[in-house]
Design a protein around this motif. Structure first.
Motif, PDB file in Angstrom:
ATOM      1  N   LEU B 175     -31.151  24.529 -25.018  1.00 54.53           N
ATOM      2  CA  LEU B 175     -31.974  23.350 -25.289  1.00 54.53           C
ATOM      3  C   LEU B 175     -33.204  23.340 -24.386  1.00 54.53           C
ATOM      4  O   LEU B 175     -34.330  23.081 -24.848  1.00 54.53           O
ATOM      5  CB  LEU B 175     -31.149  22.078 -25.065  1.00 54.53           C
ATOM      6  CG  LEU B 175     -31.907  20.760 -25.208  1.00 54.53           C
ATOM      7  CD1 LEU B 175     -32.517  20.638 -26.595  1.00 54.53           C
ATOM      8  CD2 LEU B 175     -30.988  19.575 -24.938  1.00 54.53           C
ATOM      9  N   VAL B 177     -34.734  25.851 -23.081  1.00 53.74           N
ATOM     10  CA  VAL B 177     -35.670  26.868 -23.545  1.00 53.74           C
ATOM     11  C   VAL B 177     -36.450  26.362 -24.761  1.00 53.74           C
ATOM     12  O   VAL B 177     -37.682  26.498 -24.838  1.00 53.74           O
ATOM     13  CB  VAL B 177     -34.917  28.168 -23.902  1.00 53.74           C
ATOM     14  CG1 VAL B 177     -35.858  29.154 -24.586  1.00 53.74           C
ATOM     15  CG2 VAL B 177     -34.309  28.784 -22.652  1.00 53.74           C
ATOM     16  N   ALA B 178     -35.727  25.766 -25.687  1.00 51.07           N
ATOM     17  CA  ALA B 178     -36.368  25.265 -26.905  1.00 51.07           C
ATOM     18  C   ALA B 178     -37.394  24.184 -26.576  1.00 51.07           C
ATOM     19  O   ALA B 178     -38.489  24.150 -27.148  1.00 51.07           O
ATOM     20  CB  ALA B 178     -35.310  24.724 -27.865  1.00 51.07           C
ATOM     21  N   ILE B 179     -37.041  23.296 -25.641  1.00 51.69           N
ATOM     22  CA  ILE B 179     -37.977  22.237 -25.257  1.00 51.69           C
ATOM     23  C   ILE B 179     -39.222  22.838 -24.627  1.00 51.69           C
ATOM     24  O   ILE B 179     -40.354  22.397 -24.898  1.00 51.69           O
ATOM     25  CB  ILE B 179     -37.296  21.252 -24.281  1.00 51.69           C
ATOM     26  CG1 ILE B 179     -36.185  20.476 -24.992  1.00 51.69           C
ATOM     27  CG2 ILE B 179     -38.321  20.278 -23.710  1.00 51.69           C
ATOM     28  CD1 ILE B 179     -35.347  19.622 -24.059  1.00 51.69           C
TER      29      ILE B 179
END
Lengths: 188, 188
Positions: B175, B177-179
């Motif tokens: 999460l 990383v995605a953010i």
DNA sequence: GGACGACGCAACGCAACCGTTCCGTCGTGA
DNA sequence: TCACGACGGAACGGTTGCGTTGCGTCGTCC
């Protein structure tokens, strides 16, 4: 035999009463009062408050969202955030949804109703959205659909139902772009 | 003059009662009962339910989150999601926060309390996080801190407080990383 | 050791809501 | 035209919570 106009008046009153008082404070007396009907009419239809709310809410919530297939991930995401934003901007929805979600944490029957009516529909939508993007080669094959749903639904829900900040068309477009980038990075 | 142990017992009872019944159904009688004190002891401290809840909640909520400066955006984000996840995984918090947020939609005083105690602290945290990343050159200078907060807080809140799905360490890392990717893409 | 004050407890009158019952009205179908 | 049944309205006894009061106990400070 039950008159449809009375049933409809009660349905509307349930929503308005849910918004004004919340599930916890909602009383059948208040619903009947607001609907302009006798308590008898309510009890003739439902045994108590819980089945009444569950039936009325699930009927509306299960209508689901129509999400067209635009042919590109970016446009799918734009569509998605715009549609969800329109729904959650409705005053009744903005008031009722967070209330019922909070209540669901302590009431299994409400939790089930919302799970089937709201979350499953949304989960399916986002899963389909991801799947199509993977098939098009826009996302890696190991994209996690669970994480994807959180990334798609979370920021919008936070903005509209929690922080209750303004949501402009421009904001939604930028949000869709950001989500697209997040999806591409959020491998399983 | 008021005995501290009694005050503390009432405080705890308010939290437990909030979790069990929600703000709407919370009654002073139940709080006193659960705390093992007389109603008199409660009314000696607060005039009614609203000021009682506001004082007790704001005292805890205003403690704020401690967010270290790790020196990199990616690690800052990892820290952030892990800290927030730890807080929201606490059963009392997971039950009470959504309930009060829903109630805030119809009660301005509760809305103010939460806005100052929770959102401002979180907004400042995420704004600082973004500002530092911009200074390091990890994010473009026109990164929108408003959008950033939604992208950081939204998915996690959705996952923990709405969908109530499992949250593994691995999930939190992905999460974060995605953010990070979303932030880089979400220009103003 | 005596005064003070917070404490628990019980009771107060009042209000709201529960779920049920009875009544007289009114619209519909046989 | 008449019977049926849903309707609104009123009242029921019972429960829960409100905010207040009076009482006797107990710990603390002077």
């Amino acid at each position: 035999m039950l008159r449809d106009d009375v049933t409809e008046a009660i349905r509307l009153a349930v929503f308005e009463e849910l918004a004004a008082s919340g599930y916890g404070r909602l009383s059948i007396e208040a619903v009947a009062r607001r609907a302009g009907v006798g308590k008898t009419a309510v009890y003739r239809r439902w045994r108590s408050k819980l089945p009444m709310v569950i039936e009325v809410v699930s009927e509306v919530a299960s209508m689901g969202l129509v999400l067209p297939d635009t042919g590109s991930l970016q446009d799918d995401l734009r569509m998605f955030v715009h549609v969800v934003a329109r729904v959650l901007r409705h005053p009744l929805a903005a008031q009722i949804v967070p209330d019922l979600l909070a209540e669901a944490a302590r009431n299994p029957e409400i939790a089930d109703t919302l799970a089937t009516a709201l979350r499953e529909a949304q989960r399916d939508s986002s899963a389909a959205l991801v799947r199509k993007a993977v098939e098009r080669g826009e996302l890696p094959a190991d994209t996690d659909p669970e994480l994807a749903l959180d990334l798609i639904a979370g920021p919008l829900y936070w903005r509209l139902a929690v922080a209750r900040g303004p949501v402009s068309r421009d904001y939604l477009d930028r949000l869709a772009v950001a989500i697209g980038a997040a999806l591409a990075a959020g491998r399983r």
